[in-house]
Design a protein around this motif. Structure first.
Motif, PDB file in Angstrom:
ATOM      1  N   ILE A   1      21.008  -8.827  18.750  1.00 22.66           N
ATOM      2  CA  ILE A   1      21.161  -7.936  17.597  1.00 22.66           C
ATOM      3  C   ILE A   1      19.840  -7.212  17.310  1.00 22.66           C
ATOM      4  O   ILE A   1      19.822  -5.989  17.060  1.00 22.66           O
ATOM      5  CB  ILE A   1      21.635  -8.734  16.353  1.00 22.66           C
ATOM      6  CG1 ILE A   1      23.033  -9.285  16.567  1.00 22.66           C
ATOM      7  CG2 ILE A   1      21.578  -7.872  15.089  1.00 22.66           C
ATOM      8  CD1 ILE A   1      24.104  -8.237  16.676  1.00 22.66           C
ATOM      9  N   VAL A   2      18.722  -7.961  17.353  1.00 21.46           N
ATOM     10  CA  VAL A   2      17.413  -7.341  17.114  1.00 21.46           C
ATOM     11  C   VAL A   2      17.136  -6.292  18.183  1.00 21.46           C
ATOM     12  O   VAL A   2      16.671  -5.163  17.879  1.00 21.46           O
ATOM     13  CB  VAL A   2      16.304  -8.411  17.065  1.00 21.46           C
ATOM     14  CG1 VAL A   2      14.920  -7.783  17.115  1.00 21.46           C
ATOM     15  CG2 VAL A   2      16.458  -9.271  15.837  1.00 21.46           C
TER      16      VAL A   2
ATOM     17  N   ILE B   1      22.965 -19.033  18.691  1.00 22.09           N
ATOM     18  CA  ILE B   1      22.437 -18.287  17.539  1.00 22.09           C
ATOM     19  C   ILE B   1      21.164 -17.534  17.923  1.00 22.09           C
ATOM     20  O   ILE B   1      20.979 -16.370  17.544  1.00 22.09           O
ATOM     21  CB  ILE B   1      22.204 -19.241  16.342  1.00 22.09           C
ATOM     22  CG1 ILE B   1      23.543 -19.723  15.799  1.00 22.09           C
ATOM     23  CG2 ILE B   1      21.375 -18.565  15.249  1.00 22.09           C
ATOM     24  CD1 ILE B   1      23.426 -20.805  14.754  1.00 22.09           C
TER      25      ILE B   1
ATOM     26  N   TYR C   1      22.186 -14.629  20.258  1.00 25.54           N
ATOM     27  CA  TYR C   1      22.917 -13.622  19.491  1.00 25.54           C
ATOM     28  C   TYR C   1      21.981 -12.839  18.579  1.00 25.54           C
ATOM     29  O   TYR C   1      22.043 -11.601  18.510  1.00 25.54           O
ATOM     30  CB  TYR C   1      24.024 -14.294  18.669  1.00 25.54           C
ATOM     31  CG  TYR C   1      24.902 -13.325  17.921  1.00 25.54           C
ATOM     32  CD1 TYR C   1      25.811 -12.520  18.605  1.00 25.54           C
ATOM     33  CD2 TYR C   1      24.822 -13.211  16.539  1.00 25.54           C
ATOM     34  CE1 TYR C   1      26.627 -11.632  17.926  1.00 25.54           C
ATOM     35  CE2 TYR C   1      25.629 -12.329  15.848  1.00 25.54           C
ATOM     36  CZ  TYR C   1      26.533 -11.540  16.542  1.00 25.54           C
ATOM     37  OH  TYR C   1      27.329 -10.649  15.870  1.00 25.54           O
ATOM     38  N   SER C   2      21.071 -13.540  17.884  1.00 24.11           N
ATOM     39  CA  SER C   2      20.136 -12.824  17.008  1.00 24.11           C
ATOM     40  C   SER C   2      19.157 -11.977  17.807  1.00 24.11           C
ATOM     41  O   SER C   2      18.786 -10.867  17.382  1.00 24.11           O
ATOM     42  CB  SER C   2      19.401 -13.801  16.092  1.00 24.11           C
ATOM     43  OG  SER C   2      18.648 -14.700  16.866  1.00 24.11           O
TER      44      SER C   2
END
Length: 137
Positions: free
Chosen positions: A128-129, A121, A124-125
């Motif tokens: 994305i950021v 997580i 992945y975050s």
């Protein structure tokens, strides 16, 4: 019961029987005295102790289906089944041993899966950021 003489003789036909002697013999028998070569009888009662040995089958099945990191959930499930089999046979020590191994494998599988999920997580975050920052420039 041995008597020194017959309880009823021809001389005491009209008299009541001698209850005193019978009562004394009964008291000796109640107190535990034996009157012959007959061994004392003993009774052995085997009480099966029902010690609750948790076999962790449900937890292992959950780890096998959802958290099977490095097949630890499946191995824990196998040890859980072995623990249940040992419990059914009556081998409490063996059941406790297999249950302990299953518990530790379940703990390791759960912790490793949670750590890997949190790391995934976070990665992945962060990705994305970073992607949104590059697209906004």
């Amino acid at each position: 019961m041995s008597h020194t003489g017959p309880a009823f003789s021809h001389a005491n036909v009209g008299l009541p029987p001698n209850y005193e002697k019978i009562q004394e013999e009964h008291e000796v028998a109640v107190l535990g005295g034996t009157h012959g070569p007959v061994p004392a009888a003993s009774t052995v009662i085997n009480i099966r102790s029902d010690i609750a040995v948790p076999d962790h089958v449900v937890w292992s099945l959950f780890n096998t289906i959802f958290m099977n990191t490095c097949c630890l959930g499946f191995i824990a499930f196998a040890y859980s089944i072995k623990s249940r089999d040992r419990k059914m046979v009556g081998d409490v020590i063996g059941a406790q041993s297999y249950a302990s191994t299953s518990r530790w494998l379940n703990i390791i599988a759960t912790v490793v899966t949670i750590i890997l999920t949190v790391v995934f997580i976070i990665v992945y975050s962060a990705a994305i950021v970073t992607l949104f920052q590059r697209l906004s420039q």
